[in-house]
Design an enzyme around this catalytic site. Structure first.
Site, short mmCIF file in Angstrom:
data_model
loop_
_atom_site.label_atom_id
_atom_site.label_comp_id
_atom_site.label_asym_id
_atom_site.label_seq_id
_atom_site.Cartn_x
_atom_site.Cartn_y
_atom_site.Cartn_z
N ASP A 211 -16.10 41.19 -27.71
CA ASP A 211 -14.67 40.88 -27.73
C ASP A 211 -14.07 40.98 -26.32
OD1 ASP A 211 -12.01 40.58 -28.24
OD2 ASP A 211 -12.04 41.84 -30.03
N ARG B 199 -11.57 34.96 -29.18
CA ARG B 199 -12.87 34.33 -29.44
C ARG B 199 -12.81 33.13 -30.37
NH1 ARG B 199 -15.51 39.71 -31.55
NH2 ARG B 199 -13.35 39.85 -32.26
N CYS C 199 -12.30 35.49 -36.01
CA CYS C 199 -12.47 36.75 -35.26
C CYS C 199 -11.42 37.74 -35.77
CB CYS C 199 -12.37 36.51 -33.76
SG CYS C 199 -10.79 35.86 -33.17
P1 4NP Z 1 -10.12 38.37 -30.82
O1 4NP Z 1 -9.73 39.56 -29.83
O2 4NP Z 1 -10.50 39.02 -32.13
O3 4NP Z 1 -11.31 37.72 -30.17
O4 4NP Z 1 -8.92 37.47 -30.92
C1 4NP Z 1 -8.76 40.53 -30.12
C2 4NP Z 1 -7.43 40.25 -29.96
C3 4NP Z 1 -6.48 41.21 -30.21
C4 4NP Z 1 -6.88 42.48 -30.63
C5 4NP Z 1 -8.22 42.76 -30.80
C6 4NP Z 1 -9.17 41.79 -30.55
N1 4NP Z 1 -5.91 43.48 -30.87
O5 4NP Z 1 -6.30 44.66 -31.04
O6 4NP Z 1 -4.69 43.16 -30.93
#
Ligand code: 4NP
Length: 154
Positions: free
Chosen positions: A126, A16, A10
């Site tokens: 997300d 995720r 991800c």
């Molecule tokens: P992930 O979610 O891609 O599912 O781990 C996110 C975690 C952090 C961030 C964006 C999406 N961020 O902008 O830091």
């Protein structure tokens, strides 16, 4: 017997893809086939390198009785292409970044939702933005189950 190495990917590698990694390992354990898989995860950004998974993911896994220990967030590496049999993205942006790094390999690099067309989803939303870790879990559970079946491990 073939050993299958899976990398879930991800953006941040805290919401995720760690959920997918731990759910899939748990499903393989329940099916008695955990010795035949390696389940890992990584993020395309590296923004959370060295951190544990998000509290929402930790809590959802715990609520489902799934081990959530021992996680450290990390960024996708150049060497991951050769190290894994399947690299499974959560959304189109992750997939585009993986294809930029590794080229287009639709049999090896694809989205989790490609395995569950009946879900009606074309990506895993997300929870960093939606706050809906239940939705993440449902898609990881359905996708993991479909992956076990695809690999003949269910
Ligand atoms: P992930 O979610 O891609 O599912 O781990 C996110 C975690 C952090 C961030 C964006 C999406 N961020 O902008 O830091």
């Amino acid at each position: 017997m073939k050993h299958h190495k899976i990398l879930f990917v991800c953006l941040g590698n805290i919401c995720r893809s760690p959920m997918a990694e731990y759910v899939f390992r748990h499903q393989a354990e329940a099916a008695g086939t955990a010795h035949r898989i390696t389940s890992d995860s990584a993020g395309t950004s590296g923004w959370h390198d060295g951190e544990n998974m998000h509290r929402g993911t930790l809590q959802k896994l715990a609520a489902q009785g799934i081990d959530n220990s021992g996680f450290t967030s990390s960024k996708v590496k150049k060497t991951d292409f050769d190290a894994y049999d399947f690299i499974i993205a959560m959304d189109d942006s992750n997939l585009a970044e993986l294809e930029r790094l590794f080229g287009r390999h639709p049999e090896k690099i694809f989205k989790l939702t490609d395995l569950i067309p009946e879900s009606g989803y074309t990506h895993v939303p997300d929870p960093w933005h939606t706050g809906d870790f239940d939705e993440t879990y449902r898609l990881c559970e359905a996708g993991g189950k479909a992956l076990l079946k695809k690999l003949g491990l269910a």
